[in-house]
Design a protein around this motif. Structure first.
Motif: not given
Length: 143
Positions: A126-128, A131-132, A138-139
């Motif tokens: 499933v396409q993220p 926001e994910e 960022r991580q």
């Protein structure tokens, strides 16, 4: 193999002498000697290979090989041991063949013709959400 190593030595020495005599007027003695040694080695090995080929493939080694003495006091079955080959197979092999043939037929499905394989379909992840994706970037940038 037919003959002895004398054939190899005689041929090698003859090649050495002929090469030495024919090469000495045109070359220095060291060059002549090295080339004569090469001709000795090459012809020695060549005659060895020819003797081996004639002995094994042409069967000429049986002409020169001495025949083993015949033992008159030995039992007939001992003197003929290893001389015959029994090509008959026992009847048990037929039974084993029938058993294998029967087991192969029992496991085989009835002949329905060609049926292509139906592999399972590949599922896609499933396409993220955006926001994910932002959180993942960022991580990665913090590390």
């Amino acid at each position: 193999m037919i003959g002895t190593l004398r054939w190899n030595l005689y041929t090698g020495v003859a090649a050495f002498i002929i090469t030495f005599v024919l090469s000495i007027p045109n070359n220095i003695w060291l060059t002549t000697f090295v080339r004569s040694c090469y001709s000795f080695i090459i012809l020695f090995l060549l005659v060895f290979a020819c003797r081996w080929l004639l002995g094994t493939f042409a069967g000429l080694n049986s002409l020169t090989a001495p025949q083993p003495p015949v033992m008159l006091d030995a039992a007939p079955e001992e003197s003929s041991k290893g001389q015959a080959f029994d090509a008959m197979t026992p009847d048990e092999d037929q039974e084993l063949h029938q058993m294998l043939k029967g087991s192969m037929n029992a496991s085989a499905p009835p002949d329905q013709g060609f049926a292509p394989l139906k592999p399972p379909k590949l599922s896609t992840k499933v396409q993220p959400t955006p926001e994910e994706l932002a959180q993942a970037v960022r991580q990665m940038s913090e590390e």
